[in-house]
Motif scaffolding. Structure first.
Motif, PDB file in Angstrom:
ATOM      1  N   THR A   1       9.579   6.085   1.752  1.00 58.11           N
ATOM      2  CA  THR A   1      10.971   5.650   1.735  1.00 58.11           C
ATOM      3  C   THR A   1      11.506   5.608   3.154  1.00 58.11           C
ATOM      4  O   THR A   1      11.425   6.607   3.869  1.00 58.11           O
ATOM      5  CB  THR A   1      11.839   6.598   0.895  1.00 58.11           C
ATOM      6  OG1 THR A   1      11.331   6.669  -0.437  1.00 58.11           O
ATOM      7  CG2 THR A   1      13.282   6.089   0.844  1.00 58.11           C
ATOM      8  N   ILE A   2      12.057   4.474   3.543  1.00 56.68           N
ATOM      9  CA  ILE A   2      12.651   4.327   4.858  1.00 56.68           C
ATOM     10  C   ILE A   2      14.163   4.435   4.736  1.00 56.68           C
ATOM     11  O   ILE A   2      14.764   3.980   3.756  1.00 56.68           O
ATOM     12  CB  ILE A   2      12.252   2.978   5.507  1.00 56.68           C
ATOM     13  CG1 ILE A   2      12.698   2.924   6.971  1.00 56.68           C
ATOM     14  CG2 ILE A   2      12.763   1.797   4.709  1.00 56.68           C
ATOM     15  CD1 ILE A   2      12.170   1.720   7.732  1.00 56.68           C
ATOM     16  N   SER A   3      14.771   5.066   5.726  1.00 56.05           N
ATOM     17  CA  SER A   3      16.224   5.194   5.748  1.00 56.05           C
ATOM     18  C   SER A   3      16.680   5.220   7.207  1.00 56.05           C
ATOM     19  O   SER A   3      15.864   5.368   8.109  1.00 56.05           O
ATOM     20  CB  SER A   3      16.681   6.465   5.021  1.00 56.05           C
ATOM     21  OG  SER A   3      16.135   7.620   5.622  1.00 56.05           O
ATOM     22  N   ARG A   4      17.986   5.069   7.417  1.00 61.76           N
ATOM     23  CA  ARG A   4      18.503   5.083   8.786  1.00 61.76           C
ATOM     24  C   ARG A   4      19.893   5.699   8.810  1.00 61.76           C
ATOM     25  O   ARG A   4      20.639   5.636   7.841  1.00 61.76           O
ATOM     26  CB  ARG A   4      18.527   3.674   9.381  1.00 61.76           C
ATOM     27  CG  ARG A   4      19.509   2.722   8.725  1.00 61.76           C
ATOM     28  CD  ARG A   4      19.324   1.300   9.263  1.00 61.76           C
ATOM     29  NE  ARG A   4      19.754   1.171  10.658  1.00 61.76           N
ATOM     30  CZ  ARG A   4      19.401   0.126  11.438  1.00 61.76           C
ATOM     31  NH1 ARG A   4      18.628  -0.824  10.954  1.00 61.76           N
ATOM     32  NH2 ARG A   4      19.844   0.073  12.677  1.00 61.76           N
TER      33      ARG A   4
ATOM     34  N   SER B   1       0.803  -1.220   0.000  1.00 58.38           N
ATOM     35  CA  SER B   1       0.000   0.000   0.000  1.00 58.38           C
ATOM     36  C   SER B   1       0.837   1.272   0.000  1.00 58.38           C
ATOM     37  O   SER B   1       0.324   2.347  -0.310  1.00 58.38           O
ATOM     38  CB  SER B   1      -0.939   0.011   1.204  1.00 58.38           C
ATOM     39  OG  SER B   1      -0.192  -0.073   2.398  1.00 58.38           O
ATOM     40  N   VAL B   2       2.130   1.166   0.331  1.00 60.14           N
ATOM     41  CA  VAL B   2       2.965   2.370   0.395  1.00 60.14           C
ATOM     42  C   VAL B   2       4.131   2.341  -0.582  1.00 60.14           C
ATOM     43  O   VAL B   2       4.879   3.322  -0.682  1.00 60.14           O
ATOM     44  CB  VAL B   2       3.495   2.599   1.826  1.00 60.14           C
ATOM     45  CG1 VAL B   2       2.347   2.620   2.834  1.00 60.14           C
ATOM     46  CG2 VAL B   2       4.532   1.545   2.218  1.00 60.14           C
TER      47      VAL B   2
ATOM     48  N   MET C   1       7.335  10.214   3.652  1.00 62.00           N
ATOM     49  CA  MET C   1       6.019   9.836   3.123  1.00 62.00           C
ATOM     50  C   MET C   1       5.564  10.884   2.121  1.00 62.00           C
ATOM     51  O   MET C   1       5.351  12.050   2.488  1.00 62.00           O
ATOM     52  CB  MET C   1       5.006   9.707   4.260  1.00 62.00           C
ATOM     53  CG  MET C   1       5.461   8.757   5.377  1.00 62.00           C
ATOM     54  SD  MET C   1       4.182   8.474   6.619  1.00 62.00           S
ATOM     55  CE  MET C   1       3.984  10.125   7.267  1.00 62.00           C
ATOM     56  N   ASN C   2       5.428  10.482   0.874  1.00 62.51           N
ATOM     57  CA  ASN C   2       4.987  11.376  -0.194  1.00 62.51           C
ATOM     58  C   ASN C   2       3.647  10.915  -0.749  1.00 62.51           C
ATOM     59  O   ASN C   2       3.223   9.778  -0.524  1.00 62.51           O
ATOM     60  CB  ASN C   2       6.028  11.400  -1.321  1.00 62.51           C
ATOM     61  CG  ASN C   2       7.374  11.911  -0.868  1.00 62.51           C
ATOM     62  OD1 ASN C   2       7.480  12.783   0.007  1.00 62.51           O
ATOM     63  ND2 ASN C   2       8.440  11.386  -1.464  1.00 62.51           N
ATOM     64  N   SER C   3       3.002  11.787  -1.471  1.00 60.32           N
ATOM     65  CA  SER C   3       1.702  11.474  -2.092  1.00 60.32           C
ATOM     66  C   SER C   3       0.752  10.846  -1.081  1.00 60.32           C
ATOM     67  O   SER C   3       0.123   9.811  -1.345  1.00 60.32           O
ATOM     68  CB  SER C   3       1.916  10.524  -3.280  1.00 60.32           C
ATOM     69  OG  SER C   3       2.773  11.091  -4.235  1.00 60.32           O
ATOM     70  N   LEU C   4       0.647  11.459   0.059  1.00 64.68           N
ATOM     71  CA  LEU C   4      -0.175  10.899   1.133  1.00 64.68           C
ATOM     72  C   LEU C   4      -1.647  10.841   0.759  1.00 64.68           C
ATOM     73  O   LEU C   4      -2.155  11.717   0.031  1.00 64.68           O
ATOM     74  CB  LEU C   4       0.017  11.707   2.411  1.00 64.68           C
ATOM     75  CG  LEU C   4       1.332  11.410   3.145  1.00 64.68           C
ATOM     76  CD1 LEU C   4       1.664  12.515   4.133  1.00 64.68           C
ATOM     77  CD2 LEU C   4       1.236  10.073   3.866  1.00 64.68           C
ATOM     78  N   LYS C   5      -2.307   9.815   1.257  1.00 66.96           N
ATOM     79  CA  LYS C   5      -3.721   9.589   0.995  1.00 66.96           C
ATOM     80  C   LYS C   5      -4.475   9.572   2.321  1.00 66.96           C
ATOM     81  O   LYS C   5      -3.899   9.269   3.364  1.00 66.96           O
ATOM     82  CB  LYS C   5      -3.907   8.240   0.297  1.00 66.96           C
ATOM     83  CG  LYS C   5      -3.118   8.072  -0.990  1.00 66.96           C
ATOM     84  CD  LYS C   5      -3.289   6.664  -1.539  1.00 66.96           C
ATOM     85  CE  LYS C   5      -2.476   6.471  -2.826  1.00 66.96           C
ATOM     86  NZ  LYS C   5      -2.634   5.090  -3.362  1.00 66.96           N
TER      87      LYS C   5
END
Length: 127
Positions: free
Chosen positions: A69-72, A63-64, A83-87
């Motif tokens: 994008t996850i990063s550390r 769904s995402v 989080m882009n283009s949130l719904k």
């Protein structure tokens, strides 16, 4: 003391972006997969994204994919979720947690495989 503190949530319009941060203060960060989960009202907590301890591998919920994008940063002991283009359906409390096992070659995607849950940060996406 909770070893994980999430921040960066808020109210955003559909199509907008947010960047969540997860600051880890536990005894060890390097070596553990870090995951983001979310829980909407009346629903079970669900997997969103995870990143391996080397940061070389990531996994996302269908769904995402393509939007999050996850990063550390292992020096800062922090995990991020862009989080882009949130719904509107992304509205939930977002939680960060560390994996129970260390130096794993498998990225876990279920809640039972994680511990050290934070208090969560609310993300609300308006239509």
């Amino acid at each position: 003391q909770v070893p994980v503190v999430e921040s960066g949530g808020g109210l955003v319009q559909a199509g907008g972006s947010l960047r969540l941060s997860c600051a880890y203060s536990g005894r060890s960060f390097f070596g553990y997969t870090m995951g983001w989960f979310r829980q909407a009202p009346g629903k079970e907590r669900e997997f969103v994204a995870a990143i391996s301890w080397t940061a070389g591998r990531t996994d996302y919920a269908d769904s995402v994919k393509g939007r999050f994008t996850i990063s550390r940063d292992n020096v800062k002991k922090t995990v991020y979720l862009q989080m882009n283009s949130l719904k509107p359906e992304d509205t939930a409390v977002y939680y960060c947690a560390s994996s129970r096992s260390s130096f794993s070659s498998i990225i876990a995607t279920t809640t039972r495989d994680y511990e050290n849950w934070g208090q969560g940060t609310q993300v609300t996406v308006s239509s």
